[in-house]
Motif scaffolding. Structure first.
Motif, PDB file in Angstrom:
ATOM      1  N   VAL A   1       3.396  18.819   7.447  1.00  0.00           N
ATOM      2  CA  VAL A   1       3.854  17.465   7.763  1.00  0.00           C
ATOM      3  C   VAL A   1       5.275  17.557   8.309  1.00  0.00           C
ATOM      4  CG1 VAL A   1       4.354  15.176   6.842  1.00  0.00           C
ATOM      5  CG2 VAL A   1       2.425  16.493   5.934  1.00  0.00           C
ATOM      6  N   HIS A   2       5.515  16.871   9.415  1.00  0.00           N
ATOM      7  CA  HIS A   2       6.815  16.938  10.069  1.00  0.00           C
ATOM      8  C   HIS A   2       7.545  15.600   9.970  1.00  0.00           C
ATOM      9  CE1 HIS A   2       6.506  20.912  11.999  1.00  0.00           C
ATOM     10  NE2 HIS A   2       5.218  20.651  12.050  1.00  0.00           N
ATOM     11  N   GLN A   3       8.829  15.664  10.278  1.00  0.00           N
ATOM     12  CA  GLN A   3       9.653  14.458  10.287  1.00  0.00           C
ATOM     13  C   GLN A   3       9.063  13.406  11.216  1.00  0.00           C
ATOM     14  OE1 GLN A   3      13.859  15.218  10.858  1.00  0.00           O
ATOM     15  NE2 GLN A   3      14.135  13.319  12.001  1.00  0.00           N
ATOM     16  N   GLN A   4       8.561  13.850  12.368  1.00  0.00           N
ATOM     17  CA  GLN A   4       7.982  12.902  13.327  1.00  0.00           C
ATOM     18  C   GLN A   4       6.762  12.187  12.756  1.00  0.00           C
ATOM     19  OE1 GLN A   4       8.749  16.086  13.844  1.00  0.00           O
ATOM     20  NE2 GLN A   4       9.501  16.471  15.914  1.00  0.00           N
TER      21      GLN A   4
ATOM     22  N   PRO B   1      -9.607  26.463   6.720  1.00  0.00           N
ATOM     23  CA  PRO B   1     -10.449  27.359   7.529  1.00  0.00           C
ATOM     24  C   PRO B   1      -9.867  27.665   8.900  1.00  0.00           C
ATOM     25  CG  PRO B   1     -11.391  25.151   7.434  1.00  0.00           C
ATOM     26  CD  PRO B   1     -10.268  25.181   6.445  1.00  0.00           C
ATOM     27  N   ARG B   2      -8.937  26.866   9.388  1.00  0.00           N
ATOM     28  CA  ARG B   2      -8.374  27.079  10.716  1.00  0.00           C
ATOM     29  C   ARG B   2      -6.998  27.723  10.672  1.00  0.00           C
ATOM     30  NH1 ARG B   2     -10.017  23.919  14.719  1.00  0.00           N
ATOM     31  NH2 ARG B   2      -8.904  25.486  15.949  1.00  0.00           N
ATOM     32  N   ARG B   3      -6.539  28.148   9.492  1.00  0.00           N
ATOM     33  CA  ARG B   3      -5.170  28.640   9.341  1.00  0.00           C
ATOM     34  C   ARG B   3      -4.856  29.794  10.293  1.00  0.00           C
ATOM     35  NH1 ARG B   3      -0.941  28.152   5.994  1.00  0.00           N
ATOM     36  NH2 ARG B   3      -2.009  26.514   4.869  1.00  0.00           N
ATOM     37  N   GLU B   4      -5.796  30.672  10.545  1.00  0.00           N
ATOM     38  CA  GLU B   4      -5.557  31.835  11.401  1.00  0.00           C
ATOM     39  C   GLU B   4      -5.709  31.510  12.881  1.00  0.00           C
ATOM     40  OE1 GLU B   4      -4.376  34.493  10.095  1.00  0.00           O
ATOM     41  OE2 GLU B   4      -4.603  33.705   8.051  1.00  0.00           O
ATOM     42  N   ASP B   5      -6.205  30.335  13.210  1.00  0.00           N
ATOM     43  CA  ASP B   5      -6.507  30.013  14.599  1.00  0.00           C
ATOM     44  C   ASP B   5      -5.504  29.080  15.252  1.00  0.00           C
ATOM     45  OD1 ASP B   5      -8.833  31.491  14.227  1.00  0.00           O
ATOM     46  OD2 ASP B   5      -9.981  29.719  13.621  1.00  0.00           O
ATOM     47  N   VAL B   6      -4.581  28.515  14.472  1.00  0.00           N
ATOM     48  CA  VAL B   6      -3.677  27.516  15.023  1.00  0.00           C
ATOM     49  C   VAL B   6      -2.228  27.903  14.742  1.00  0.00           C
ATOM     50  CG1 VAL B   6      -5.363  25.658  14.760  1.00  0.00           C
ATOM     51  CG2 VAL B   6      -3.735  26.125  12.920  1.00  0.00           C
TER      52      VAL B   6
ATOM     53  N   ALA C   1      -5.242  16.250  11.068  1.00  0.00           N
ATOM     54  CA  ALA C   1      -5.686  16.209   9.679  1.00  0.00           C
ATOM     55  C   ALA C   1      -7.172  16.543   9.581  1.00  0.00           C
ATOM     56  CB  ALA C   1      -5.407  14.829   9.084  1.00  0.00           C
ATOM     57  N   ALA C   2      -7.965  15.995  10.493  1.00  0.00           N
ATOM     58  CA  ALA C   2      -9.393  16.283  10.492  1.00  0.00           C
ATOM     59  C   ALA C   2      -9.677  17.717  10.921  1.00  0.00           C
ATOM     60  CB  ALA C   2     -10.122  15.305  11.416  1.00  0.00           C
ATOM     61  N   ASP C   3      -8.807  18.278  11.760  1.00  0.00           N
ATOM     62  CA  ASP C   3      -9.046  19.611  12.312  1.00  0.00           C
ATOM     63  C   ASP C   3      -8.646  20.731  11.362  1.00  0.00           C
ATOM     64  OD1 ASP C   3      -9.787  21.506  14.140  1.00  0.00           O
ATOM     65  OD2 ASP C   3      -7.988  21.339  15.364  1.00  0.00           O
ATOM     66  N   VAL C   4      -7.470  20.598  10.728  1.00  0.00           N
ATOM     67  CA  VAL C   4      -6.961  21.703   9.910  1.00  0.00           C
ATOM     68  C   VAL C   4      -6.792  21.344   8.437  1.00  0.00           C
ATOM     69  CG1 VAL C   4      -5.768  22.663  11.894  1.00  0.00           C
ATOM     70  CG2 VAL C   4      -4.528  21.134  10.368  1.00  0.00           C
ATOM     71  N   GLY C   5      -7.073  20.104   8.052  1.00  0.00           N
ATOM     72  CA  GLY C   5      -7.027  19.753   6.641  1.00  0.00           C
ATOM     73  C   GLY C   5      -5.713  19.178   6.148  1.00  0.00           C
TER      74      GLY C   5
ATOM     75  N   LEU D   1       0.830  -1.197   0.000  1.00  0.00           N
ATOM     76  CA  LEU D   1       0.000   0.000   0.000  1.00  0.00           C
ATOM     77  C   LEU D   1       0.871   1.256   0.000  1.00  0.00           C
ATOM     78  CD1 LEU D   1       0.307   1.030   3.133  1.00  0.00           C
ATOM     79  CD2 LEU D   1      -1.558  -0.555   3.571  1.00  0.00           C
ATOM     80  N   THR D   2       0.219   2.378  -0.279  1.00  0.00           N
ATOM     81  CA  THR D   2       0.884   3.676  -0.309  1.00  0.00           C
ATOM     82  C   THR D   2       0.187   4.615   0.661  1.00  0.00           C
ATOM     83  OG1 THR D   2       1.529   3.430  -2.637  1.00  0.00           O
ATOM     84  CG2 THR D   2       1.493   5.665  -1.737  1.00  0.00           C
ATOM     85  N   VAL D   3       0.969   5.275   1.513  1.00  0.00           N
ATOM     86  CA  VAL D   3       0.453   6.279   2.443  1.00  0.00           C
ATOM     87  C   VAL D   3       0.918   7.646   1.941  1.00  0.00           C
ATOM     88  CG1 VAL D   3       0.372   7.102   4.819  1.00  0.00           C
ATOM     89  CG2 VAL D   3       0.576   4.645   4.350  1.00  0.00           C
ATOM     90  N   ARG D   4      -0.004   8.565   1.822  1.00  0.00           N
ATOM     91  CA  ARG D   4       0.289   9.900   1.287  1.00  0.00           C
ATOM     92  C   ARG D   4      -0.042  10.954   2.340  1.00  0.00           C
ATOM     93  NH1 ARG D   4       0.219  12.012  -4.266  1.00  0.00           N
ATOM     94  NH2 ARG D   4      -0.347  14.219  -4.275  1.00  0.00           N
ATOM     95  N   LEU D   5       0.932  11.814   2.655  1.00  0.00           N
ATOM     96  CA  LEU D   5       0.756  12.889   3.623  1.00  0.00           C
ATOM     97  C   LEU D   5       1.054  14.223   2.945  1.00  0.00           C
ATOM     98  CD1 LEU D   5       2.511  10.346   5.043  1.00  0.00           C
ATOM     99  CD2 LEU D   5       1.978  11.662   7.095  1.00  0.00           C
ATOM    100  N   GLU D   6       0.281  15.253   3.294  1.00  0.00           N
ATOM    101  CA  GLU D   6       0.454  16.546   2.638  1.00  0.00           C
ATOM    102  C   GLU D   6       0.126  17.677   3.609  1.00  0.00           C
ATOM    103  OE1 GLU D   6      -0.630  18.688  -1.631  1.00  0.00           O
ATOM    104  OE2 GLU D   6      -1.648  16.850  -1.023  1.00  0.00           O
ATOM    105  N   ASP D   7       0.788  18.828   3.414  1.00  0.00           N
ATOM    106  CA  ASP D   7       0.515  20.006   4.231  1.00  0.00           C
ATOM    107  C   ASP D   7      -0.928  20.451   4.055  1.00  0.00           C
ATOM    108  OD1 ASP D   7       3.167  19.893   4.885  1.00  0.00           O
ATOM    109  OD2 ASP D   7       3.767  21.633   3.694  1.00  0.00           O
ATOM    110  N   ALA D   8      -1.439  21.190   5.049  1.00  0.00           N
ATOM    111  CA  ALA D   8      -2.792  21.745   4.954  1.00  0.00           C
ATOM    112  C   ALA D   8      -2.849  22.754   3.811  1.00  0.00           C
ATOM    113  CB  ALA D   8      -3.178  22.409   6.271  1.00  0.00           C
ATOM    114  N   PRO D   9      -3.973  22.852   3.112  1.00  0.00           N
ATOM    115  CA  PRO D   9      -4.076  23.790   1.984  1.00  0.00           C
ATOM    116  C   PRO D   9      -4.037  25.245   2.447  1.00  0.00           C
ATOM    117  CG  PRO D   9      -6.218  22.838   2.497  1.00  0.00           C
ATOM    118  CD  PRO D   9      -5.211  22.102   3.349  1.00  0.00           C
ATOM    119  N   GLN D  10      -3.742  26.123   1.501  1.00  0.00           N
ATOM    120  CA  GLN D  10      -3.667  27.548   1.810  1.00  0.00           C
ATOM    121  C   GLN D  10      -5.000  28.114   2.286  1.00  0.00           C
ATOM    122  OE1 GLN D  10      -0.991  29.539   1.885  1.00  0.00           O
ATOM    123  NE2 GLN D  10       0.342  27.801   1.377  1.00  0.00           N
TER     124      GLN D  10
END
Length: 274
Positions: free
Chosen positions: A133-136, A121-126, A212-216, A109-118
């Motif tokens: 996506v971080h090394q951890q 909706p929560r970008r200004e709140d967090v 992922a569910a919180d900020v996309g 299988l393939t697991v795909r991780l990506e940064d939250a989009p620009q």
């Protein structure tokens, strides 16, 4: 501002020092590449993006040359051993797969991780750290897949083994001298059902999924429709240091052999010999 303690404790701050270091390294690379370009007649990169592309291509070319030279050394070593009558055992298939010595094919299988989009909706709140996506996070996914019985694994387009090391600098990934940008892909060969179960059982992966569910943040797990193909390992093989987990015997039977030798009678010393 919403706090995310479950990941925040594991994130490294990106402060002024990191920015200054990146800029200094970029300047050094520009200078070195300019000198190289003048000597070779190539077009000089006009910006950091072009420089990164040139250096990435150069590393890929050198890695291919290293693979060819390593294969040549192995062939010459085999010839020397044969000429000297030295018997060298062939590693078993399990060792070859675990060491990344051979390409492998199988279900997975393939697991795909990506940064939250620009437009998250929560970008200004967090905190900005929560949006990437971080090394951890990659380590959590890969550790879970190994625990789930993965027989072989690749990060982006490179095979990874037990001695592989990668680092995230800002929002880019460095692996074996190459640089990658998100989205990041981890491919693993093994039983897809067991691999999925291991991902679901990982607490660190669940932390990522909450964000992922919180900020996309991007997340997807896809079974391979056809047998997955992973290349052989092409990174450095030199090991600088290693540690053994507590409770693991380094050389089984060594202490018993030393005790047996200590208790055995010493051979009689012949006159005139040391």
């Amino acid at each position: 501002m919403t706090d995310h303690p479950h990941r925040a404790r594991r994130l490294l701050a990106r402060g002024t020092l990191s920015v200054a270091l990146v800029l200094a390294l970029s300047g050094a690379l520009f200078a070195a590449n300019a000198k190289f370009a003048r000597a070779s007649g190539e077009r000089h990169p006009q910006d950091l993006r072009e420089l990164a592309q040139v250096e990435t291509a150069r590393v890929a070319r050198l890695s291919t040359e290293v693979d060819s030279l390593r294969a040549e050394v192995d062939a010459l070593t085999a010839q020397e051993n044969s000429a000297a009558g030295t018997e060298v055992g062939t590693p078993g298939p399990g060792y070859q797969v675990a060491g990344g010595l051979v390409p492998v094919t199988g279900p997975g299988l393939t697991v795909r991780l990506e940064d939250a989009p620009q437009d998250s909706p929560r970008r200004e709140d967090v905190s900005p750290d929560v949006l990437v996506v971080h090394q951890q996070d990659l380590q959590a996914v890969m550790n879970a897949l190994w625990a789930g019985g993965a027989e072989a694994m690749a990060l982006m387009d490179q095979r990874v083994i037990s001695t592989s090391a990668f680092r995230c600098v800002g929002n880019v990934l460095r692996l074996h001298g190459r640089i990658y940008s998100p989205p990041y892909e981890v491919r693993a060969i093994g039983d897809p059902r067991q691999l999925r179960a291991a991902l679901n059982a990982s607490a660190a992966v669940r932390d990522y999924l909450r964000d992922a569910a919180d900020v996309g943040l991007g997340w997807s797990v896809t079974d391979a429709d056809e047998p997955m193909e992973l290349p052989a390992y092409s990174g450095a093989t030199e090991l600088g240091s290693a540690s053994v987990p507590d409770g693991v015997e380094v050389l089984p039977g060594l202490e018993a052999a030393e005790e047996k030798q200590r208790l055995s009678p010493s051979p009689t010393t012949q006159p005139g010999r040391p």
